[in-house]
Design a protein around this motif. Structure first.
Motif, mmCIF file in Angstrom:
data_model
loop_
_atom_site.group_PDB
_atom_site.id
_atom_site.type_symbol
_atom_site.label_atom_id
_atom_site.label_comp_id
_atom_site.label_asym_id
_atom_site.label_seq_id
_atom_site.Cartn_x
_atom_site.Cartn_y
_atom_site.Cartn_z
ATOM 1 N N ASN A 1 0.826 -1.206 0.000
ATOM 2 C CA ASN A 1 0.000 0.000 0.000
ATOM 3 C C ASN A 1 0.862 1.259 0.000
ATOM 4 O O ASN A 1 0.402 2.327 0.389
ATOM 5 C CB ASN A 1 -0.927 0.001 1.218
ATOM 6 C CG ASN A 1 -1.902 -1.155 1.204
ATOM 7 O OD1 ASN A 1 -2.513 -1.447 0.179
ATOM 8 N ND2 ASN A 1 -2.038 -1.838 2.338
ATOM 9 N N ARG A 2 2.135 1.103 -0.384
ATOM 10 C CA ARG A 2 3.092 2.216 -0.453
ATOM 11 C C ARG A 2 3.317 2.854 0.913
ATOM 12 O O ARG A 2 3.442 4.068 1.051
ATOM 13 C CB ARG A 2 2.628 3.266 -1.477
ATOM 14 C CG ARG A 2 2.605 2.744 -2.904
ATOM 15 C CD ARG A 2 2.281 3.823 -3.918
ATOM 16 N NE ARG A 2 3.228 4.931 -3.859
ATOM 17 C CZ ARG A 2 4.449 4.908 -4.392
ATOM 18 N NH1 ARG A 2 4.879 3.822 -5.001
ATOM 19 N NH2 ARG A 2 5.235 5.963 -4.307
ATOM 20 N N VAL A 3 3.353 2.011 1.931
ATOM 21 C CA VAL A 3 3.578 2.470 3.298
ATOM 22 C C VAL A 3 4.636 1.579 3.936
ATOM 23 O O VAL A 3 4.699 0.369 3.671
ATOM 24 C CB VAL A 3 2.272 2.413 4.123
ATOM 25 C CG1 VAL A 3 2.544 2.752 5.587
ATOM 26 C CG2 VAL A 3 1.230 3.356 3.549
ATOM 27 N N LEU A 4 5.488 2.164 4.792
ATOM 28 C CA LEU A 4 6.469 1.411 5.567
ATOM 29 C C LEU A 4 6.151 1.625 7.045
ATOM 30 O O LEU A 4 6.062 2.769 7.499
ATOM 31 C CB LEU A 4 7.893 1.881 5.259
ATOM 32 C CG LEU A 4 8.329 1.825 3.789
ATOM 33 C CD1 LEU A 4 9.750 2.351 3.642
ATOM 34 C CD2 LEU A 4 8.235 0.401 3.250
ATOM 35 N N PRO B 1 15.243 -0.971 15.989
ATOM 36 C CA PRO B 1 16.378 -0.041 16.085
ATOM 37 C C PRO B 1 16.421 0.874 14.862
ATOM 38 O O PRO B 1 16.129 0.434 13.739
ATOM 39 C CB PRO B 1 17.599 -0.975 16.127
ATOM 40 C CG PRO B 1 17.070 -2.287 16.581
ATOM 41 C CD PRO B 1 15.677 -2.379 16.033
ATOM 42 N N LEU B 2 16.784 2.128 15.077
ATOM 43 C CA LEU B 2 16.837 3.082 13.976
ATOM 44 C C LEU B 2 17.796 2.599 12.888
ATOM 45 O O LEU B 2 17.558 2.840 11.698
ATOM 46 C CB LEU B 2 17.262 4.457 14.492
ATOM 47 C CG LEU B 2 17.320 5.577 13.447
ATOM 48 C CD1 LEU B 2 15.969 5.774 12.770
ATOM 49 C CD2 LEU B 2 17.798 6.883 14.086
ATOM 50 N N ALA B 3 18.868 1.920 13.278
ATOM 51 C CA ALA B 3 19.830 1.418 12.286
ATOM 52 C C ALA B 3 19.147 0.439 11.327
ATOM 53 O O ALA B 3 19.396 0.454 10.116
ATOM 54 C CB ALA B 3 21.006 0.744 12.980
ATOM 55 N N ASP B 4 18.264 -0.422 11.851
ATOM 56 C CA ASP B 4 17.544 -1.373 11.003
ATOM 57 C C ASP B 4 16.528 -0.648 10.125
ATOM 58 O O ASP B 4 16.321 -1.013 8.956
ATOM 59 C CB ASP B 4 16.837 -2.424 11.855
ATOM 60 C CG ASP B 4 17.813 -3.352 12.571
ATOM 61 O OD1 ASP B 4 19.013 -3.333 12.232
ATOM 62 O OD2 ASP B 4 17.366 -4.088 13.465
ATOM 63 N N VAL B 5 15.887 0.367 10.692
ATOM 64 C CA VAL B 5 14.904 1.141 9.934
ATOM 65 C C VAL B 5 15.580 1.831 8.753
ATOM 66 O O VAL B 5 15.091 1.791 7.622
ATOM 67 C CB VAL B 5 14.216 2.182 10.841
ATOM 68 C CG1 VAL B 5 13.360 3.144 10.024
ATOM 69 C CG2 VAL B 5 13.368 1.476 11.895
ATOM 70 N N VAL B 6 16.738 2.446 9.006
ATOM 71 C CA VAL B 6 17.462 3.145 7.947
ATOM 72 C C VAL B 6 17.931 2.164 6.876
ATOM 73 O O VAL B 6 17.872 2.461 5.674
ATOM 74 C CB VAL B 6 18.650 3.929 8.539
ATOM 75 C CG1 VAL B 6 19.621 4.352 7.445
ATOM 76 C CG2 VAL B 6 18.142 5.149 9.294
ATOM 77 N N ARG C 1 5.859 5.489 10.845
ATOM 78 C CA ARG C 1 5.099 5.136 9.642
ATOM 79 C C ARG C 1 5.450 6.161 8.560
ATOM 80 O O ARG C 1 5.260 7.360 8.744
ATOM 81 C CB ARG C 1 3.596 5.178 9.925
ATOM 82 C CG ARG C 1 2.712 4.814 8.729
ATOM 83 C CD ARG C 1 1.247 4.948 9.122
ATOM 84 N NE ARG C 1 0.340 4.490 8.079
ATOM 85 C CZ ARG C 1 -0.047 5.232 7.038
ATOM 86 N NH1 ARG C 1 0.398 6.487 6.925
ATOM 87 N NH2 ARG C 1 -0.874 4.748 6.142
ATOM 88 N N PHE C 2 6.002 5.681 7.455
ATOM 89 C CA PHE C 2 6.366 6.540 6.343
ATOM 90 C C PHE C 2 5.638 6.065 5.087
ATOM 91 O O PHE C 2 5.414 4.870 4.911
ATOM 92 C CB PHE C 2 7.876 6.502 6.063
ATOM 93 C CG PHE C 2 8.740 6.914 7.215
ATOM 94 C CD1 PHE C 2 8.809 8.232 7.611
ATOM 95 C CD2 PHE C 2 9.496 5.975 7.904
ATOM 96 C CE1 PHE C 2 9.611 8.621 8.669
ATOM 97 C CE2 PHE C 2 10.301 6.346 8.962
ATOM 98 C CZ PHE C 2 10.360 7.676 9.353
ATOM 99 N N THR C 3 5.304 7.003 4.222
ATOM 100 C CA THR C 3 4.798 6.624 2.909
ATOM 101 C C THR C 3 5.962 6.683 1.925
ATOM 102 O O THR C 3 6.957 7.389 2.158
ATOM 103 C CB THR C 3 3.680 7.576 2.435
ATOM 104 O OG1 THR C 3 4.244 8.871 2.179
ATOM 105 C CG2 THR C 3 2.586 7.694 3.488
#
Length: 324
Positions: free
Chosen positions: A252-255, A261-266, A292-294
């Motif tokens: 749905n074009r969302v993450l 951890p922020l390192a894994d998110v990045v 939550r990012f689009t």
């Protein structure tokens, strides 16, 4: 560029300058980004030296810009060619190098590439849905590479070379559909929907509907709806329950990130945008994230992280961003 050690402040300063030059050269790779991150985290002196070098780099920008732009009262005779400012020159060089690197790795055609009609790829940030054979639909996420397999004219399966995809097999189809991942095989029965993933030598199978059979060597695992099984060269993990709406929100074009951890998110976000975001501070990288990012926010995601977590972002040419 390999990892660098350190023995003194002078060495740290020299290495920091070398890293900055390399990261803005247009030849830096994903492996270089990881090596740079390890270098920063291996010694507090490294991160401090790079911070000083980075500040100097930022401070030089206005000074060089003024030097490149003479006062109106000065009459400078025209020169042959065009003189570019520091940032424009770096951006142009990096952009060209990245383009050359991308074309070299993926070919000019970002869909079916290399003249091989059985190979389908998506570019960074691109998603694609296609019917590979009547009754079998594949949703491809960013930077995904698949090859279709068959017998004669009939397509019977596919190989996931990298990336992730959702394979849906209609209940009306009589034969199962086979997905190869590394040394494993996933058999999706008619009426099933299965997500497959292969990124950085780590693979996973997630069942949405129906069921799938994962075969790794002599080990066979039945994957049921809302279950995920991960595997790598070390073996097959036990099936775990997952929230498929969260794990596959990219459809749905969302993450969505829940206490990661922020390192894994990045690292995950880097798959959706050109360039690289690199965290140079260990404490920052360990911070837990609920976000939550689009996909439409990917161009500004580094700034969003900077604002949310009080990080300092240094934007380099070619989409590279250093967070500290």
């Amino acid at each position: 560029m390999s990892d660098m050690g350190t023995t003194s402040i002078e060495d740290s300063e020299r290495q920091a300058r070398a890293w900055l030059v390399h990261l803005t050269s247009g030849t830096a790779t994903r492996e270089d980004a990881e090596a740079f991150r390890r270098w920063c985290l291996s010694d507090e002196g490294h991160a401090e030296a790079f911070a000083r070098t980075r500040r100097m780099w930022e401070d030089l920008g206005p000074a060089i810009a003024r030097h490149d732009r003479p006062e109106r009262s000065e009459r400078v005779p025209p020169r042959h060619g065009v003189r570019m400012g520091r940032r424009m020159f770096l951006a142009t060089a990096v952009g060209a190098a990245i383009a050359a690197l991308f074309v070299g790795r993926h070919g000019m055609d970002l869909g079916v590439g290399g003249g091989d009609a059985s190979r389908v790829r998506t570019a960074v940030g691109e998603q694609r849905r296609l019917e590979v054979v009547p009754g079998v639909t594949v949703e491809m996420n960013t930077a995904t590479d698949i090859g279709l397999r068959g017998s004669g004219e009939a397509v019977t399966g596919m190989r996931l070379r990298g990336g992730e995809a959702v394979v849906r097999v209609d209940a009306s189809r009589k034969a199962p559909f086979v997905v190869e991942i590394a040394d494993a095989r996933v058999v999706s029965v008619p009426g099933s929907s299965v997500a497959v993933r292969c990124i950085d030598s780590e693979s996973a199978v997630t069942c949405l509907d129906g069921e799938a059979i994962l075969s790794v060597g002599s080990t066979k695992t039945r994957v049921k709806p809302a279950q995920q099984v991960a595997f790598d060269d070390g073996g097959v993990a036990a099936a775990v329950a997952v929230n498929t709406d969260t794990a596959l929100a990219w459809r749905n074009r969302v993450l969505i990130y829940d206490n990661q951890p922020l390192a894994d998110v990045v690292a995950d976000i880097n798959r959706y945008r050109p360039g690289r975001i690199v965290i140079t501070d260990r404490t920052l990288g360990e911070r837990r994230v609920h976000a939550r990012f689009t996909l439409d926010q990917m161009a500004d995601v580094a700034t969003l992280i900077e604002d949310a977590y009080g990080a300092h972002a240094t934007h380099l040419p070619g989409g590279w961003v250093l967070l500290s």
